[in-house]
Scaffold this active site. Structure first.
Site, PDB file in Angstrom:
ATOM      1  N   GLU A 161     -28.614 -45.770  15.359  1.00 42.61           N
ATOM      2  CA  GLU A 161     -28.486 -46.193  16.755  1.00 42.61           C
ATOM      3  C   GLU A 161     -29.596 -47.181  17.105  1.00 42.61           C
ATOM      4  O   GLU A 161     -30.720 -47.060  16.625  1.00 42.61           O
ATOM      5  CB  GLU A 161     -28.577 -44.960  17.669  1.00 42.61           C
ATOM      6  CG  GLU A 161     -28.416 -45.235  19.142  1.00 42.61           C
ATOM      7  CD  GLU A 161     -28.369 -43.946  19.952  1.00 42.61           C
ATOM      8  OE1 GLU A 161     -28.715 -43.998  21.148  1.00 42.61           O
ATOM      9  OE2 GLU A 161     -28.006 -42.876  19.398  1.00 42.61           O
ATOM     10  N   GLU A 165     -32.338 -48.983  27.172  1.00 43.44           N
ATOM     11  CA  GLU A 165     -32.110 -47.983  28.208  1.00 43.44           C
ATOM     12  C   GLU A 165     -33.027 -48.228  29.403  1.00 43.44           C
ATOM     13  O   GLU A 165     -34.235 -48.389  29.238  1.00 43.44           O
ATOM     14  CB  GLU A 165     -32.384 -46.577  27.657  1.00 43.44           C
ATOM     15  CG  GLU A 165     -31.449 -46.167  26.523  1.00 43.44           C
ATOM     16  CD  GLU A 165     -31.874 -44.860  25.881  1.00 43.44           C
ATOM     17  OE1 GLU A 165     -31.029 -43.944  25.808  1.00 43.44           O
ATOM     18  OE2 GLU A 165     -33.045 -44.763  25.452  1.00 43.44           O
TER      19      GLU A 165
END
Length: 274
Positions: A161, A165
């Site tokens: 990943e 964010e």
């Protein structure tokens, strides 16, 4: 009698002035063109200080031809909205496709509450992608405890990943992170110098075999060079409320619901080996 040396010097100076004006016009046009093509607001004059790992790296803008999802145009089914299930800890919501709504050319992804149950939004590609430049034009949801994201993810054959964010507790920061074979702990928090919920900005990362470089509004911000992910991944974005990690996300502010992040486009440009 005229001083020919003085006349020549004046002509030379005038030529330099004209040339400088021409260069300034070209540079200004290029900057405006880049901002126009991306459809995002740029605040390079207000941006924070990049990490030393990104020192000397050139700016990188998203080209119009690299946009693979433009929410001002009809969707072609290459992406889909999660619906009817929930992830485990620390997620505190069910995914609902009613929380991913396109209006006036903008994807609105929301966290909302209905009868004591929380619902969030997730949008992901059907196809898998490898090394390249990934970017998004987005505006974050302003709600403590709600995460607005853009990332790549796979769990086959293992968990890889790469994350962008914006944490609900502070709209002036963005977190970069990545996981390789399920191992994370690579968080880097960057002070944006602007409020990510007030306007659209371009966020991206360049994933190469030996590095990941994150960008904000075209500026290289942070670069990682160890334990880089290798697996093909889906392109994803989600907006969700966190549970049990108040120090990280901020305490969940239910009174601020519904909380909505907005997205204009998603882009990808495949890595080309030199």
């Amino acid at each position: 009698m005229q001083d020919t040396n003085k006349i020549s010097f004046m002509r030379f100076n005038n030529t330099k002035i004209i040339f400088r004006s021409f260069l300034l016009a070209v540079c200004t046009a290029a900057t405006v063109s880049a901002a126009f093509l991306s459809g995002c607001a740029f605040s390079s004059d207000k941006a924070g200080v990049p990490h030393s790992s990104a020192e000397g790296l050139p700016d990188r803008w998203t080209a119009q031809e690299d946009i693979i999802v433009d929410f001002s145009k009809p969707l072609d089914g290459s992406f889909w909205s999660a619906n009817g299930y929930k992830n485990g800890d620390p997620f505190n919501c069910y995914w609902s496709n009613s929380c991913t709504v396109v209006n006036d050319g903008i994807m609105n992804m929301s966290v909302k509450e209905e009868n004591g149950t929380y619902y969030g939004a997730e949008f992901r590609s059907r196809a898998y992608f490898s090394y390249g430049y990934y970017s998004v034009c987005m505006k974050a949801a302003d709600c403590s405890g709600v995460i607005s994201s853009f990332f790549t993810y796979t769990n086959r054959p293992w968990w890889d990943e790469i994350d962008i964010e914006i944490l609900g507790k502070n709209m002036t920061e963005v977190q970069f992170n990545y996981y390789t074979k399920g191992v994370g702990g690579h968080e880097y928090l960057y002070k944006l110098g602007f409020d990510a919920s007030e306007d659209f900005h371009e966020y991206g990362f360049d994933w190469q075999p030996n590095s990941i470089t994150w960008y904000v509004d075209g500026k290289a911000i942070y670069r990682a060079t160890e334990d880089i992910p290798t697996s093909d991944t889906q392109i994803m974005m989600n907006v969700w409320n966190c549970k049990g990690y108040d120090e990280w996300s901020g305490a969940f502010d239910v009174s601020a619901l519904p909380a909505t992040a907005q997205y204009k486009w998603i882009a990808f440009s495949a890595y080309e080996e030199s």
